[in-house]
Design a protein around this motif. Structure first.
Motif, PDB file in Angstrom:
ATOM      1  N   GLY A 175       0.804  -1.208   0.000  1.00  0.00           N
ATOM      2  CA  GLY A 175       0.000   0.000   0.000  1.00  0.00           C
ATOM      3  C   GLY A 175       0.841   1.263   0.000  1.00  0.00           C
ATOM      4  N   ARG A 176       0.198   2.348  -0.278  1.00  0.00           N
ATOM      5  CA  ARG A 176       0.856   3.655  -0.237  1.00  0.00           C
ATOM      6  C   ARG A 176       0.938   4.110   1.212  1.00  0.00           C
ATOM      7  N   LEU A 177       2.169   4.246   1.696  1.00  0.00           N
ATOM      8  CA  LEU A 177       2.409   4.639   3.075  1.00  0.00           C
ATOM      9  C   LEU A 177       3.316   5.853   3.101  1.00  0.00           C
ATOM     10  N   SER A 178       3.226   6.616   4.194  1.00  0.00           N
ATOM     11  CA  SER A 178       4.153   7.723   4.375  1.00  0.00           C
ATOM     12  C   SER A 178       5.548   7.167   4.597  1.00  0.00           C
ATOM     13  N   ASP A 179       6.565   8.004   4.429  1.00  0.00           N
ATOM     14  CA  ASP A 179       7.945   7.546   4.631  1.00  0.00           C
ATOM     15  C   ASP A 179       8.144   7.041   6.054  1.00  0.00           C
ATOM     16  N   GLY A 180       7.541   7.743   7.028  1.00  0.00           N
ATOM     17  CA  GLY A 180       7.667   7.308   8.413  1.00  0.00           C
ATOM     18  C   GLY A 180       7.012   5.962   8.650  1.00  0.00           C
ATOM     19  N   ALA A 181       5.851   5.749   8.021  1.00  0.00           N
ATOM     20  CA  ALA A 181       5.161   4.472   8.167  1.00  0.00           C
ATOM     21  C   ALA A 181       5.951   3.346   7.525  1.00  0.00           C
ATOM     22  N   LYS A 182       6.555   3.610   6.387  1.00  0.00           N
ATOM     23  CA  LYS A 182       7.344   2.572   5.716  1.00  0.00           C
ATOM     24  C   LYS A 182       8.483   2.093   6.606  1.00  0.00           C
ATOM     25  N   LYS A 183       9.076   2.996   7.376  1.00  0.00           N
ATOM     26  CA  LYS A 183      10.198   2.620   8.241  1.00  0.00           C
ATOM     27  C   LYS A 183       9.762   1.686   9.362  1.00  0.00           C
ATOM     28  N   GLN A 184       8.498   1.752   9.752  1.00  0.00           N
ATOM     29  CA  GLN A 184       7.998   0.934  10.857  1.00  0.00           C
ATOM     30  C   GLN A 184       7.236  -0.298  10.392  1.00  0.00           C
ATOM     31  N   ALA A 185       7.035  -0.431   9.074  1.00  0.00           N
ATOM     32  CA  ALA A 185       6.197  -1.512   8.558  1.00  0.00           C
ATOM     33  C   ALA A 185       6.734  -2.885   8.946  1.00  0.00           C
ATOM     34  N   ALA A 186       8.059  -3.070   8.852  1.00  0.00           N
ATOM     35  CA  ALA A 186       8.628  -4.384   9.158  1.00  0.00           C
ATOM     36  C   ALA A 186       8.430  -4.737  10.628  1.00  0.00           C
ATOM     37  N   ALA A 187       8.561  -3.742  11.510  1.00  0.00           N
ATOM     38  CA  ALA A 187       8.372  -4.002  12.937  1.00  0.00           C
ATOM     39  C   ALA A 187       6.934  -4.431  13.225  1.00  0.00           C
ATOM     40  N   PHE A 188       5.986  -3.811  12.539  1.00  0.00           N
ATOM     41  CA  PHE A 188       4.586  -4.191  12.728  1.00  0.00           C
ATOM     42  C   PHE A 188       4.321  -5.596  12.191  1.00  0.00           C
ATOM     43  N   LEU A 189       4.802  -5.892  10.995  1.00  0.00           N
ATOM     44  CA  LEU A 189       4.566  -7.212  10.417  1.00  0.00           C
ATOM     45  C   LEU A 189       5.257  -8.311  11.223  1.00  0.00           C
ATOM     46  N   ARG A 190       6.334  -7.949  11.909  1.00  0.00           N
ATOM     47  CA  ARG A 190       6.986  -8.926  12.784  1.00  0.00           C
ATOM     48  C   ARG A 190       6.017  -9.397  13.870  1.00  0.00           C
ATOM     49  N   GLN A 191       5.160  -8.491  14.347  1.00  0.00           N
ATOM     50  CA  GLN A 191       4.172  -8.869  15.355  1.00  0.00           C
ATOM     51  C   GLN A 191       3.097  -9.781  14.773  1.00  0.00           C
ATOM     52  N   ILE A 192       2.782  -9.597  13.504  1.00  0.00           N
ATOM     53  CA  ILE A 192       1.860 -10.505  12.832  1.00  0.00           C
ATOM     54  C   ILE A 192       2.473 -11.904  12.786  1.00  0.00           C
ATOM     55  N   VAL A 193       3.783 -11.976  12.549  1.00  0.00           N
ATOM     56  CA  VAL A 193       4.455 -13.272  12.488  1.00  0.00           C
ATOM     57  C   VAL A 193       4.571 -13.880  13.886  1.00  0.00           C
ATOM     58  N   TRP A 194       4.655 -13.072  14.937  1.00  0.00           N
ATOM     59  CA  TRP A 194       4.639 -13.618  16.302  1.00  0.00           C
ATOM     60  C   TRP A 194       3.354 -14.415  16.532  1.00  0.00           C
TER      61      TRP A 194
END
Length: 458
Positions: free
Chosen positions: A261-280
């Motif tokens: 999706g289209r995300l802000s630059d700040g959101a893109k930097k945190q996307a991996a950290a959020f998806l890591r919680q999905i994988v938890w």
């Protein structure tokens, strides 16, 4: 004569990205969508009170969504597989579809149903709808389940990219007349005497459409600040956990919305950290798949010899209702009671306090959360409690005891979270601590060390 398709919904209360529903509509016959309230199948854990509240509203929203598309939601109560087989016989169904579950009792029931239906000449198929990665597909090089999260996470990222979501059908050809159905109100899922759900109603909008709204608000307003998610007053978490638990949104929809999706630059930097919680979440389901008794048995069997204290009724009630005299613990427990959720950082603190300061068996806390959380999940709830206890997979070290005072200083320095939920904290009405934190920590470490010596680990 037509032979309708039955779609049996469980933890997947949505129309979009529902593989079982997609298969039914692709088959081309009329469709019966059924949900069975199953409090009877041995080994399948009945929902807690907070989850039942959520279920009522989720089924209401789902029924409306299906009706708009031309179908009806059929409600039955009893042993799930038995009720679905009866429905297939009553309607002359030619196929039954469902999305897979991962607890042992549910898997056994589904497998037996599939065999029985096929022997009766009814097509029966199950699909991957609730996990990005099936538990048996992510394994170590030696073909065993992962016991540590980080290598599991890497293996997920290195495996095949999760499939893209299925579109929601614009029309579903419902059976006419609709099959006989229970009245949702007769299930008495909502509290009445007393009605303790006022805070839930203020806090939550339930259903598939709400789930997607919550995701979009998170991506737009909070994902860029996800690095501050440990600060409970800031509340930059996604709030998606109950929607994922009931399948009002799928992990595939979340994954690809974030990745593509289209995300802000700040959101893109945190996307991996959020998806890591999905994988938890995926990791906990993999642990559950290999350890069906995760909610009742220690993952690490050396903990079978841990000297749990017999909880004092007054102390346990103080913990449950936020009257321990420890402000951050009390704030978290009151947030839970009022809203059905608790900030994740605070969940770890209140769990550590119960287990390590009061020496209460983790299963007591897990059961309370099962009854009071709207996101009570059969894998995450026991998996996370065992993580705090030190008895689980990839668990916190046994010597980690969260000091709730230091945690409050670090993550709620201005006391915004504490004063929000414990407004009397600085008054004479606030109780004295029910336990000395320093002494109880030392006692807990002694108990853990004694357990390890007896297990030959020291």
């Amino acid at each position: 004569m037509t032979s309708p398709s039955i779609v049996w919904l469980r933890d997947d209360l949505r129309v979009g990205d529902n593989p079982a529903l997609h298969a039914a509509t692709e088959r081309g016959e009329s469709v019966i969508v059924v949900y069975v309230l199953d409090d009877e199948t041995p080994g399948i854990r009945p929902l807690g009170a907070a989850s039942r509240w959520w279920l009522h509203h989720s089924l209401t929203a789902l029924s409306d969504d299906l009706r708009e598309r031309g179908a009806h939601l059929t409600l039955r109560r009893g042993r799930g597989a038995d009720e679905v087989e009866k429905l297939a016989q009553q309607t002359g169904a030619g196929a039954v579809f469902w999305n897979r579950r991962y607890g042992q009792a549910a898997r056994d029931a589904d497998a037996a149903l599939k065999t029985s239906l096929r022997e009766a000449g009814v097509d029966a198929h199950s699909f991957q709808g609730s996990l990005l990665f099936e538990p048996w597909t992510i394994q170590t090089g030696s073909g065993t389940p992962f016991k540590v999260f980080t290598p599991f996470y890497r293996a997920c990222l290195e495996s095949q990219e999760p499939r893209h979501p299925y579109p929601a059908p614009s029309h579903i050809a419902g059976v006419k007349p609709a099959p006989e159905s229970d009245d949702l109100g007769s299930w008495a899922l909502l509290p009445t005497k007393p009605d303790w759900a006022g805070g839930f109603r203020e806090r939550w909008d339930v259903g598939e459409a709400a789930a997607h709204r919550v995701l979009e608000v998170f991506l737009k307003d909070d994902l860029a600040d996800y690095g501050d998610r440990d600060f409970p007053a800031d509340d930059t978490t996604s709030h998606l956990s109950p929607y994922l638990r009931f399948g009002e949104i799928s992990p595939f929809q979340v994954w690809h919305r974030v990745r593509e999706g289209r995300l802000s630059d700040g959101a893109k930097k945190q996307a991996a950290a959020f998806l890591r919680q999905i994988v938890w979440r995926e990791f906990n389901y993999t642990v559950l798949f290999a350890n069906p008794d995760l909610a009742t048995a220690n993952y690490r069997d050396e903990f079978d010899g841990f000297p749990w204290a017999k909880p004092h009724a007054a102390d346990l009630e103080a913990w449950r209702h936020g009257r321990t005299g420890i402000p951050l613990v009390d704030a978290g427990m009151r947030e839970l009671w009022q809203t059905g959720v608790m900030h994740n950082r605070v969940r770890m603190v209140v769990g550590s306090f119960l287990i390590k300061n009061l020496l209460v068996d983790w299963r007591v806390g897990e059961q309370w959360f099962w009854d009071t959380l709207v996101d009570a999940d059969e894998a995450n709830n026991p998996g996370n409690w065992q993580w705090v206890a030190g008895s689980g997979a990839d668990a916190a070290p046994y010597f980690r005891v969260f000091n709730p005072v230091l945690q409050a200083d670090k993550f709620d320095g201005h006391r915004e979270y504490v004063t929000r939920w414990v407004p009397e904290v600085d008054t004479d009405d606030y109780p004295e601590p029910i336990v000395d934190l320093k002494e109880s920590r030392a006692h807990a470490l002694d108990a853990y060390a004694d357990m390890r010596r007896k297990a030959g680990l020291a």
